[in-house]
Design an enzyme around this catalytic site. Structure first.
Site, PDB file in Angstrom:
ATOM      1  N   ASP A   1      -2.982   4.660  11.606  1.00  0.00           N
ATOM      2  CA  ASP A   1      -2.589   6.004  11.146  1.00  0.00           C
ATOM      3  C   ASP A   1      -3.008   7.120  12.100  1.00  0.00           C
ATOM      4  O   ASP A   1      -4.060   7.729  11.945  1.00  0.00           O
ATOM      5  CB  ASP A   1      -3.147   6.282   9.749  1.00  0.00           C
ATOM      6  CG  ASP A   1      -2.345   7.375   9.042  1.00  0.00           C
ATOM      7  OD1 ASP A   1      -1.627   8.125   9.735  1.00  0.00           O
ATOM      8  OD2 ASP A   1      -2.428   7.479   7.812  1.00  0.00           O
TER       9      ASP A   1
ATOM     10  N   GLY B   1       0.811  -1.213   0.000  1.00  0.00           N
ATOM     11  CA  GLY B   1       0.000   0.000   0.000  1.00  0.00           C
ATOM     12  C   GLY B   1       0.842   1.260   0.000  1.00  0.00           C
ATOM     13  O   GLY B   1       1.974   1.269   0.481  1.00  0.00           O
TER      14      GLY B   1
END
Length: 377
Positions: free
Chosen positions: A179, A42
């Site tokens: 995140d 990713g």
């Protein structure tokens, strides 16, 4: 023209002892020898992620390489904030930080930072692209998001960037929030730029300087709607289009709500919009259960003061099958060093270098204790 040997050295620098170089998608990674078989999985605005095997633990891990963490003071502060938060947090629904390292040998040369965490099977955005979920799965996923949020919010932290790609899920439907680069402790004046626009609460776009933890609850409402329909609820092309799409569902706000908006320009803009009536959620989400619709209506309330907290949302009847107050922990007091300030890139390099060094010392100490316990047993 550089000699070929010099060019090779520039493209593939000689690594420090115990590290090796691998090129992935035209990016040079320099990682410890015990991380092998790196495979890109990713890429985002702030970093690239690879799957890898850890020969020390015999487990599969995810390694995140930050994109230019010292490009600016803002980038450096974001890297530090995420590192500090992940070090402090410990919860089943929040990604765990297993390792953090830099391949650079001293503080003056530090350019790259890597985080290592448990490898999860996929993120919600991947899952939404390939399958529709049944209501039991949706309940379990939303419950876990809120369970993680309750913990985050209890530490007086707002995530500010909840979206499907920041929510990891494994094959057992177990979920972790990812995140934390935009997360921060609440204060009296919160900055306006955060989060991917589609999942961003309207009060952020309306340029309020102060907002609360219910901005995250709005994002969860957007995610719940997407899990039910398989489509993004508010895919705005810009801020104005985003706000128009939101109000076409929630209806134009009343004067009581408008008084809460500190920006006169934003108030006048909304007053000049054509009047929009609130959509019927039963028609908009025809495939949803009455309980899911009721929770959506509450989480997607235009007025943040009338949205539930994460804790209150978990107590909603839609999530009754999973809600268990005895198994929904809150955070212990965290030392986030949120008052750390630095005026130069070099100062931030020193702060982050010290944070990485401290993490590695603690990990080494924990490993030594574990080895001693094994020997004693």
């Amino acid at each position: 023209m550089f000699p070929q040997t010099t060019m090779d050295h520039i493209l593939h620098p000689t690594p420090r002892e115990g590290y090796y170089v691998v090129e992935l998608n035209r990016s040079v990674w320099v990682v410890p020898n015990y991380y092998i078989n790196l495979t890109p999985i990713g890429t985002g605005a702030y970093g690239t992620v690879c799957a890898a095997e850890c020969t020390r633990s015999g487990t599969r891990v995810a390694i995140k390489k930050f994109n230019r963490p010292f490009q600016s003071i803002i980038h450096a502060r974001r890297t530090y904030r995420e590192l500090r938060l992940l070090r402090c947090m410990c919860h089943e629904n929040i990604i765990d930080l297993l390792d953090v390292f830099t391949p650079n040998e001293n503080v003056n040369d530090i350019e790259d930072v890597y985080f290592v965490s448990m490898l999860m099977g996929a993120d919600l955005s991947n899952i939404l692209k390939i399958q529709r979920l049944n209501d039991d799965h949706i309940q379990f996923l939303v419950y876990q998001i809120l369970r993680g949020l309750k913990y985050i919010h209890s530490a007086d932290i707002i995530h500010r960037d909840l979206k499907p790609s920041n929510i990891a899920v494994n094959e057992d439907c177990e979920l972790k929030i990812l995140d934390f680069g935009l997360a921060r402790q609440t204060d009296s004046e919160m900055t306006g730029y955060v989060a991917t626009r589609w999942y961003r609460a309207p009060e952020i776009m309306l340029n309020w300087m102060h907002y609360t933890q219910t901005v995250d609850v709005w994002s969860v409402g957007c995610i719940l709607a997407e899990l039910i329909t398989g489509k993004t609820l508010f895919p705005g092309s810009d801020h104005i289009d985003q706000l128009t799409r939101i109000m076409s569902v929630t209806g134009t706000p009343d004067e009581e709500f408008l008084k809460k908006i500190s920006s006169e320009e934003a108030r006048n803009y909304i007053r000049n919009l054509p009047k929009m009536t609130r959509r019927d959620f039963k028609r908009l989400f025809a495939q949803a259960t009455p309980q899911a619709i009721d929770l959506l209506e509450k989480m997607l309330h235009l007025d943040p003061d009338r949205r539930p907290t994460a804790k209150e949302a978990m107590e909603h009847e839609y999530l009754a099958a999973y809600h268990d107050e005895t198994d929904e922990p809150i955070a212990e007091e965290m030392d986030l060093n949120d008052d750390v300030r630095a005026d130069t890139i070099d100062e931030w390099k020193k702060i982050i270098w010290e944070e990485i060094s401290d993490f590695q010392k603690n990990v080494a100490f924990a490993d030594e204790e574990e080895d001693e316990e094994k020997m004693e047993s």
